[in-house]
Design an enzyme around this catalytic site. Structure first.
Site, mmCIF file in Angstrom:
data_model
loop_
_atom_site.group_PDB
_atom_site.id
_atom_site.type_symbol
_atom_site.label_atom_id
_atom_site.label_comp_id
_atom_site.label_asym_id
_atom_site.label_seq_id
_atom_site.Cartn_x
_atom_site.Cartn_y
_atom_site.Cartn_z
ATOM 1 N N GLN A 97 -0.525 14.379 8.536
ATOM 2 C CA GLN A 97 -0.709 13.140 9.407
ATOM 3 C C GLN A 97 0.585 12.914 10.245
ATOM 4 O OE1 GLN A 97 -1.581 10.348 6.273
ATOM 5 N NE2 GLN A 97 0.455 10.955 5.096
ATOM 6 N N TYR A 127 -1.688 -7.083 -0.431
ATOM 7 C CA TYR A 127 -2.414 -5.949 -1.011
ATOM 8 C C TYR A 127 -1.718 -5.390 -2.370
ATOM 9 C CZ TYR A 127 -3.869 -1.083 -1.046
ATOM 10 O OH TYR A 127 -4.381 0.112 -1.672
ATOM 11 N N GLN A 128 -0.465 -5.185 -2.229
ATOM 12 C CA GLN A 128 -0.020 -4.571 -3.498
ATOM 13 C C GLN A 128 -0.229 -5.382 -4.602
ATOM 14 O OE1 GLN A 128 1.401 -1.779 -2.345
ATOM 15 N NE2 GLN A 128 2.443 -2.147 -0.400
ATOM 16 N N ASP A 152 4.762 4.541 -0.563
ATOM 17 C CA ASP A 152 5.428 3.599 0.063
ATOM 18 C C ASP A 152 6.408 3.028 -0.979
ATOM 19 O OD1 ASP A 152 3.925 0.973 -0.618
ATOM 20 O OD2 ASP A 152 2.489 2.400 0.307
ATOM 21 N N GLU A 172 1.784 11.688 -4.612
ATOM 22 C CA GLU A 172 1.714 11.308 -3.344
ATOM 23 C C GLU A 172 1.837 12.621 -2.824
ATOM 24 O OE1 GLU A 172 1.476 10.806 0.398
ATOM 25 O OE2 GLU A 172 1.333 8.791 -0.883
ATOM 26 N N ASP A 203 -0.963 17.353 -4.426
ATOM 27 C CA ASP A 203 -2.496 16.927 -4.423
ATOM 28 C C ASP A 203 -2.943 16.538 -5.573
ATOM 29 O OD1 ASP A 203 -5.142 16.747 -3.817
ATOM 30 O OD2 ASP A 203 -5.743 19.025 -4.149
ATOM 31 N N ALA A 204 -3.252 14.985 -5.440
ATOM 32 C CA ALA A 204 -3.600 14.083 -6.559
ATOM 33 C C ALA A 204 -5.077 14.603 -7.209
ATOM 34 C CB ALA A 204 -3.741 12.682 -5.877
ATOM 35 N N ASP A 222 -4.058 4.070 -4.293
ATOM 36 C CA ASP A 222 -3.579 3.410 -3.125
ATOM 37 C C ASP A 222 -3.581 4.575 -2.162
ATOM 38 O OD1 ASP A 222 -2.382 1.829 -1.339
ATOM 39 O OD2 ASP A 222 -0.412 1.910 -2.075
ATOM 40 N N TYR A 291 -5.106 -6.006 8.089
ATOM 41 C CA TYR A 291 -6.280 -5.078 7.916
ATOM 42 C C TYR A 291 -7.447 -5.645 8.349
ATOM 43 C CZ TYR A 291 -3.373 -2.823 4.200
ATOM 44 O OH TYR A 291 -2.248 -2.011 3.547
#
Length: 302
Positions: A97, A127-128, A152, A172, A203-204, A222, A291
């Site tokens: 990305q 959000y967190q 993050d 992540e 890769d999750a 997340d 958001y």
């Protein structure tokens, strides 16, 4: 939104003019006076999504205006949210990305992935905290927790506040996101400094497939918005993989988009999760100004 503010200024000015004809003149609110006095922004050429000093989600990735894309944007149908840019701090591209960080005039530093705002210094906490504490407080003494995405570090920071937690795995896929947040979002990256955290870059989906069955008390997804590479994270096979990795009585907290804009997506997710998970499925939301319309999550008990 800045566009909405401009419309309010115009409406207020028209109302004041009309009332003067009746012999009574109402003063403009201070916010409108300030907006009227604002000087036109100078042209900014520092990044494709920055135009006249503003970052906006209504531009194409090439940076050219695209009316069709604006009205058909899958995440913001028919609307836009712009943030004033003070300075571009970082721009780069990983194998997954485009990554952009800029300093805004009102929200502090802003992280943008593929043209979509992910978080800001000012409102990231809303959000967190929601995506983390609603899940972890819904089960007794969670010990093993997995974070999918969350590069993050903000969710890690919140999980670390729970004394019962013994291990915090995070998977992540993008190392660049981790590195950029270390440099520009230290209040979030602090989550990595907890000794219980174990970082896995990859890769999750593959990570979960290789995890022992029933390993985790809680899994918090997340991820970025469910388009492109993250699309599979809202599909049935992924939820089935998560259910396998959860202990009986475990909980999943998952990004669920906005009830005002993405009802179709929420309906699909609710339907899938009620098939996969044995316990309750609950929808929650919190107000996050940057958001679209709110931040929301689904909580599933397995």
């Amino acid at each position: 939104m800045e566009g909405g503010g401009a419309r309010n200024v115009s409406a207020a000015a028209a109302q004041t003019k009309g009332s003067a004809d009746d012999g009574s003149c109402k003063p403009l609110p201070p916010c409108c006076v300030k907006a009227q006095a604002a000087a036109p922004e100078s042209e900014a050429k520092c990044h494709a999504t920055v135009v006249s000093g503003w970052f906006t989600g209504t531009r194409s990735r090439s940076g050219k205006p695209s009316k069709a894309q604006y009205f058909n944007n899958p995440m913001w149908p028919g609307e836009a949210h712009s943030l004033k840019v003070e300075k571009i701090l970082y721009q780069g591209k990983s194998p997954y990305q485009e990554v952009l960080v800029f300093e805004s005039s009102t929200y502090g530093n802003v992280l943008v992935l593929d043209g979509i705002v992910q978080l800001t210094d000012k409102d990231e906490c809303a959000y967190q905290e929601m995506v983390t504490h609603l899940a972890l407080c819904s089960i007794p003494s969670p010990k093993n927790v997995l974070v999918v995405g969350g590069g993050d570090g903000g969710v890690l920071r919140e999980i670390a506040k729970h004394d019962s937690v013994e291990t915090i795995d995070i998977c992540e896929i993008d190392q660049l996101v981790i590195d950029v947040c270390k440099d520009f979002f230290p209040r979030l990256y602090v989550g990595y400094k907890d000794p219980r955290v174990r970082l896995h870059v990859g890769d999750a989906v593959e990570f979960l497939r290789n995890s022992p069955e029933g390993k985790y008390d809680a899994i918090i997804v997340d991820s970025s918005d469910p388009i492109g590479p993250a699309q599979e994270l809202v599909e049935k096979p992924f939820f089935q993989t998560i259910a396998r990795a959860l202990k009986p009585g475990g909980v999943l907290s998952n990004l669920a988009e906005s009830m005002w804009l993405h009802t179709h997506l929420i309906q699909d997710m609710l339907s899938i999760c009620r098939e996969v998970f044995k316990g309750g499925v609950h929808y929650a939301w919190a107000s996050v100004p940057t958001y679209p319309r709110f931040s929301t999550s689904l909580h599933h008990l397995f």
